[in-house]
Design a protein around this motif. Structure first.
Motif, PDB file in Angstrom:
ATOM      1  N   LEU A  53       0.839  -1.199   0.000  1.00 38.50           N
ATOM      2  CA  LEU A  53       0.000   0.000   0.000  1.00 38.50           C
ATOM      3  C   LEU A  53       0.879   1.256   0.000  1.00 38.50           C
ATOM      4  N   ILE A  54       1.878   1.277   0.866  1.00 42.09           N
ATOM      5  CA  ILE A  54       2.762   2.445   0.967  1.00 42.09           C
ATOM      6  C   ILE A  54       3.557   2.644  -0.318  1.00 42.09           C
ATOM      7  N   LEU A  55       4.173   1.581  -0.807  1.00 40.42           N
ATOM      8  CA  LEU A  55       5.025   1.691  -2.001  1.00 40.42           C
ATOM      9  C   LEU A  55       4.233   2.151  -3.222  1.00 40.42           C
ATOM     10  N   THR A  56       3.070   1.562  -3.429  1.00 45.45           N
ATOM     11  CA  THR A  56       2.298   1.903  -4.637  1.00 45.45           C
ATOM     12  C   THR A  56       1.696   3.313  -4.542  1.00 45.45           C
ATOM     13  N   THR A  57       1.398   3.761  -3.314  1.00 42.99           N
ATOM     14  CA  THR A  57       0.904   5.130  -3.141  1.00 42.99           C
ATOM     15  C   THR A  57       2.006   6.131  -3.463  1.00 42.99           C
ATOM     16  N   LEU A  58       3.192   5.901  -2.908  1.00 37.86           N
ATOM     17  CA  LEU A  58       4.320   6.800  -3.188  1.00 37.86           C
ATOM     18  C   LEU A  58       4.656   6.804  -4.674  1.00 37.86           C
ATOM     19  N   GLN A  59       4.579   5.620  -5.283  1.00 31.35           N
ATOM     20  CA  GLN A  59       4.872   5.505  -6.717  1.00 31.35           C
ATOM     21  C   GLN A  59       3.851   6.298  -7.537  1.00 31.35           C
ATOM     22  N   LYS A  60       2.580   6.181  -7.172  1.00 36.34           N
ATOM     23  CA  LYS A  60       1.515   6.885  -7.900  1.00 36.34           C
ATOM     24  C   LYS A  60       1.725   8.404  -7.846  1.00 36.34           C
ATOM     25  N   LEU A  61       2.190   8.888  -6.694  1.00 37.70           N
ATOM     26  CA  LEU A  61       2.384  10.328  -6.509  1.00 37.70           C
ATOM     27  C   LEU A  61       3.779  10.784  -6.956  1.00 37.70           C
ATOM     28  N   LYS A  62       4.564   9.831  -7.453  1.00 32.46           N
ATOM     29  CA  LYS A  62       5.922  10.117  -7.961  1.00 32.46           C
ATOM     30  C   LYS A  62       6.808  10.778  -6.905  1.00 32.46           C
ATOM     31  N   CYS A  63       6.484  10.523  -5.644  1.00 32.82           N
ATOM     32  CA  CYS A  63       7.289  11.030  -4.514  1.00 32.82           C
ATOM     33  C   CYS A  63       7.465  12.546  -4.546  1.00 32.82           C
ATOM     34  N   GLU A  64       6.480  13.266  -5.088  1.00 31.07           N
ATOM     35  CA  GLU A  64       6.637  14.721  -5.160  1.00 31.07           C
ATOM     36  C   GLU A  64       5.358  15.439  -4.769  1.00 31.07           C
ATOM     37  N   VAL A  65       5.542  16.620  -4.205  1.00 32.40           N
ATOM     38  CA  VAL A  65       4.422  17.468  -3.788  1.00 32.40           C
ATOM     39  C   VAL A  65       3.831  18.154  -5.011  1.00 32.40           C
ATOM     40  N   VAL A  66       2.498  18.118  -5.106  1.00 34.58           N
ATOM     41  CA  VAL A  66       1.801  18.830  -6.192  1.00 34.58           C
ATOM     42  C   VAL A  66       0.543  19.467  -5.605  1.00 34.58           C
ATOM     43  N   GLY A  67       0.414  20.783  -5.727  1.00 37.59           N
ATOM     44  CA  GLY A  67      -0.798  21.470  -5.291  1.00 37.59           C
ATOM     45  C   GLY A  67      -1.076  21.333  -3.811  1.00 37.59           C
ATOM     46  N   ILE A  74      -6.443   7.147   2.078  1.00 41.34           N
ATOM     47  CA  ILE A  74      -6.393   5.773   2.600  1.00 41.34           C
ATOM     48  C   ILE A  74      -7.392   5.662   3.743  1.00 41.34           C
ATOM     49  N   LEU A  75      -8.321   4.747   3.604  1.00 43.35           N
ATOM     50  CA  LEU A  75      -9.356   4.534   4.615  1.00 43.35           C
ATOM     51  C   LEU A  75      -8.900   3.434   5.569  1.00 43.35           C
ATOM     52  N   VAL A  76      -8.998   3.716   6.884  1.00 45.77           N
ATOM     53  CA  VAL A  76      -8.578   2.744   7.903  1.00 45.77           C
ATOM     54  C   VAL A  76      -9.696   2.575   8.928  1.00 45.77           C
ATOM     55  N   GLU A  77      -9.562   1.534   9.755  1.00 42.61           N
ATOM     56  CA  GLU A  77     -10.650   1.203  10.677  1.00 42.61           C
ATOM     57  C   GLU A  77     -10.811   2.205  11.817  1.00 42.61           C
ATOM     58  N   ASN A  78      -9.707   2.639  12.421  1.00 42.24           N
ATOM     59  CA  ASN A  78      -9.807   3.460  13.633  1.00 42.24           C
ATOM     60  C   ASN A  78      -8.589   4.367  13.812  1.00 42.24           C
ATOM     61  N   LYS A  79      -8.625   5.171  14.873  1.00 42.56           N
ATOM     62  CA  LYS A  79      -7.553   6.127  15.161  1.00 42.56           C
ATOM     63  C   LYS A  79      -6.203   5.432  15.290  1.00 42.56           C
ATOM     64  N   ASP A  80      -6.144   4.315  16.028  1.00 45.34           N
ATOM     65  CA  ASP A  80      -4.868   3.624  16.250  1.00 45.34           C
ATOM     66  C   ASP A  80      -4.227   3.217  14.930  1.00 45.34           C
ATOM     67  N   ARG A  81      -5.046   2.683  14.038  1.00 42.77           N
ATOM     68  CA  ARG A  81      -4.507   2.257  12.740  1.00 42.77           C
ATOM     69  C   ARG A  81      -4.110   3.462  11.891  1.00 42.77           C
ATOM     70  N   VAL A 120      -2.202  18.839   1.658  1.00 39.41           N
ATOM     71  CA  VAL A 120      -1.955  17.442   2.005  1.00 39.41           C
ATOM     72  C   VAL A 120      -1.818  16.638   0.714  1.00 39.41           C
ATOM     73  N   ASP A 121      -0.860  15.724   0.678  1.00 38.38           N
ATOM     74  CA  ASP A 121      -0.730  14.828  -0.478  1.00 38.38           C
ATOM     75  C   ASP A 121      -1.415  13.487  -0.214  1.00 38.38           C
ATOM     76  N   ILE A 122      -1.214  12.956   1.003  1.00 40.25           N
ATOM     77  CA  ILE A 122      -1.776  11.655   1.384  1.00 40.25           C
ATOM     78  C   ILE A 122      -2.625  11.848   2.632  1.00 40.25           C
ATOM     79  N   LEU A 123      -3.910  11.547   2.528  1.00 40.81           N
ATOM     80  CA  LEU A 123      -4.832  11.693   3.656  1.00 40.81           C
ATOM     81  C   LEU A 123      -5.241  10.310   4.153  1.00 40.81           C
TER      82      LEU A 123
END
Length: 203
Positions: A53-67, A74-81, A120-123
């Motif tokens: 999940l982490i690798l493919t997300t970073l790859q999709k965003l080309k590791c760069e800030v845009v806008g 990324i949707l997760v179950e709870n605060k801890d996760r 924010v790039d990744i929420l």
């Protein structure tokens, strides 16, 4: 070898972590996710789903800030996760300037809206909080490229399922990737809504 075809920043981080050889699941899933298809990823615990999940997300965003608007959610179950995944992303993002934000019920919603608005790039968020942010126009989805769901078994709960269905109505075209240990019939239903023409990767 999936790792060989990833962004140089990602490869550098993997080398520093001494992650050299992809798991069987990663060999199967990373090329398919990189292709841009909607994907159901099912694999047992310890197969490398979170790292994928982490690798493919970073790859999709080309590791760069845009806008300023999120390009990956990324949707997760709870605060801890949410916080756990935030820490994992932050570790990888040290090699670039990507902005990662963890959103959950224990933070005041107006504060979250303000902080996300700054850029924010990744929420990373829980269903209830993300749905509330969407209803308050607190998240701009115009630049959204990828929507991933971590350990999606929690979506069998009616409240989380309903929140995601509401969220998906506010999202224009983007890639969806759902990770789970098993394919639950309730999860498969998403194919009729927002995961059209999806691929299934099992390991």
């Amino acid at each position: 070898m999936p790792f060989k075809k990833l962004h140089p920043d990602i490869q550098e981080k993997l080398e520093s972590l001494e992650i050299i050889t992809p798991t069987s699941f990663q060999r199967k899933s990373i090329p398919v996710i990189k292709s841009g298809a909607n994907v159901f990823c099912t694999a047992s615990k310890g197969s490398g789903k979170t790292t994928t999940l982490i690798l493919t997300t970073l790859q999709k965003l080309k590791c760069e800030v845009v806008g300023n608007a999120p390009r990956a959610i990324i949707l997760v179950e709870n605060k801890d996760r949410a916080l756990e995944l935030y820490d994992a992303f932050s570790s990888f993002a040290k090699y670039n300037s990507l902005r990662v934000y963890a959103s959950h019920e224990h933070l005041h919603i107006d504060m979250q809206r303000s902080e996300i608005f700054v850029g924010v790039d990744i929420l990373i968020s829980t269903p209830k909080t993300l749905n509330k942010l969407f209803l308050l126009n607190g998240v701009n989805t115009s630049q959204l490229m990828m929507f991933s769901i971590d350990d999606a078994e929690f979506l069998v709960q009616q409240s989380a399922y309903a929140a995601l269905m509401s969220i998906s109505e506010s999202v224009k075209k983007c890639q969806y990737v759902l990770y789970s240990e098993k394919m639950n019939p309730k999860l498969k239903r998403f194919e009729s809504y927002f995961m059209e023409h999806s691929r299934i990767i099992t390991a």
